[in-house]
Design a protein around this motif. Structure first.
Motif, short mmCIF file in Angstrom:
data_model
loop_
_atom_site.label_atom_id
_atom_site.label_comp_id
_atom_site.label_asym_id
_atom_site.label_seq_id
_atom_site.Cartn_x
_atom_site.Cartn_y
_atom_site.Cartn_z
N HIS A 1 22.40 12.50 34.48
CA HIS A 1 22.55 12.60 33.03
C HIS A 1 22.82 14.05 32.66
O HIS A 1 22.12 14.94 33.10
CB HIS A 1 21.31 12.05 32.32
N VAL A 2 23.87 14.24 31.88
CA VAL A 2 24.33 15.58 31.52
C VAL A 2 24.46 15.67 30.01
O VAL A 2 25.06 14.80 29.37
CB VAL A 2 25.70 15.88 32.20
N LEU A 3 23.88 16.71 29.44
CA LEU A 3 23.94 16.97 28.00
C LEU A 3 24.98 18.04 27.73
O LEU A 3 24.91 19.13 28.29
CB LEU A 3 22.57 17.44 27.50
N VAL A 4 25.96 17.72 26.88
CA VAL A 4 26.99 18.68 26.49
C VAL A 4 26.39 19.64 25.47
O VAL A 4 25.76 19.22 24.49
CB VAL A 4 28.22 17.97 25.90
N THR A 5 26.57 20.94 25.71
CA THR A 5 26.13 21.96 24.76
C THR A 5 27.32 22.86 24.42
O THR A 5 28.33 22.87 25.13
CB THR A 5 24.99 22.83 25.34
N ALA A 6 27.21 23.58 23.33
CA ALA A 6 28.26 24.53 22.92
C ALA A 6 27.99 25.85 23.62
O ALA A 6 26.96 26.48 23.40
CB ALA A 6 28.25 24.70 21.41
N ALA B 1 16.04 14.42 35.65
CA ALA B 1 16.29 15.67 34.93
C ALA B 1 17.65 15.57 34.24
O ALA B 1 18.57 14.93 34.74
CB ALA B 1 16.29 16.84 35.91
N VAL B 2 17.76 16.17 33.09
CA VAL B 2 19.02 16.20 32.35
C VAL B 2 19.63 17.58 32.55
O VAL B 2 19.01 18.59 32.20
CB VAL B 2 18.80 15.90 30.85
N MET B 3 20.82 17.61 33.11
CA MET B 3 21.52 18.88 33.29
C MET B 3 22.27 19.20 32.00
O MET B 3 22.67 18.30 31.27
CB MET B 3 22.52 18.79 34.45
N ARG C 1 34.25 21.16 35.96
CA ARG C 1 33.41 22.05 35.17
C ARG C 1 32.17 22.37 35.99
O ARG C 1 31.91 21.76 37.01
CB ARG C 1 32.98 21.38 33.84
N ARG C 2 31.36 23.30 35.47
CA ARG C 2 30.13 23.69 36.15
C ARG C 2 28.98 23.60 35.15
O ARG C 2 29.08 24.11 34.04
CB ARG C 2 30.25 25.10 36.72
N THR C 3 27.88 22.97 35.56
CA THR C 3 26.72 22.84 34.69
C THR C 3 26.00 24.19 34.60
O THR C 3 26.27 25.11 35.37
CB THR C 3 25.73 21.78 35.22
N ALA C 4 25.05 24.29 33.69
CA ALA C 4 24.28 25.53 33.51
C ALA C 4 23.51 25.89 34.78
O ALA C 4 23.30 27.06 35.07
CB ALA C 4 23.33 25.39 32.33
#
Length: 155
Positions: free
Chosen positions: A74-79, A24-26, A42-45
């Motif tokens: 795996h972590v996806l950076v979002t705005a 899964a991609v966080m 930091r904290r993921t969604a």
């Protein structure tokens, strides 16, 4: 160090496939300012705590993919959504003048053909209102221009 803390210390290249398609991609929602700080907690969604320990090469951008050393996560950076001011003008010249005055104050701006976006600021709102510009408050992702000195860092 916390047992459950995930240490993100690598960036994946955009064309680099995930080693395990079943992982899964966080998502990691970050404000524009947070995307410039490459170290810290930091904290993921989904609420997982992560520790950024990335090389200081360039700011993070929405769409960047991060992983830990064993590449198990795996972590996806979002705005992240931010409180913004939308600036619109009656003429292209008036909008250009607004960008000029904001740039003179080193204000981070997201530029569009018919509008400017900046972080909500009551002092700047007063100045822009005084120039006869149309302002609306909104909330959304903020992707400011990197600036002339950062142009060589974009892929």
């Amino acid at each position: 160090m916390d047992v459950g803390l995930i240490v993100l210390d690598h960036r994946l290249l955009s064309e680099e496939p995930l080693p395990d398609a079943t992982l899964a991609v966080m998502e990691l929602p970050l404000s524009a300012d947070q995307r410039t700080v490459l170290r810290g907690r930091r904290r993921t969604a989904c609420g997982r705590e992560v520790l950024l320990q990335l090389p200081r090469e360039r700011a993070l951008a929405p769409g960047d993919r991060l992983t830990n050393s064993p590449r198990q996560v795996h972590v996806l950076v979002t705005a992240a959504p931010e409180e913004l001011l939308r600036v619109q003008a009656a003429t292209p010249l008036a909008l250009l003048e607004a960008a000029y005055h904001l740039g003179n104050r080193h204000v981070a701006l997201e530029l569009h053909e018919h509008e400017l976006l900046l972080l909500d600021d009551s002092v700047l709102a007063t100045m822009l209102n005084g120039r006869g510009l149309k302002l609306t408050r909104c909330c959304g992702p903020f992707r400011p221009e990197g600036g002339a000195y950062l142009a060589h860092q974009h892929a």
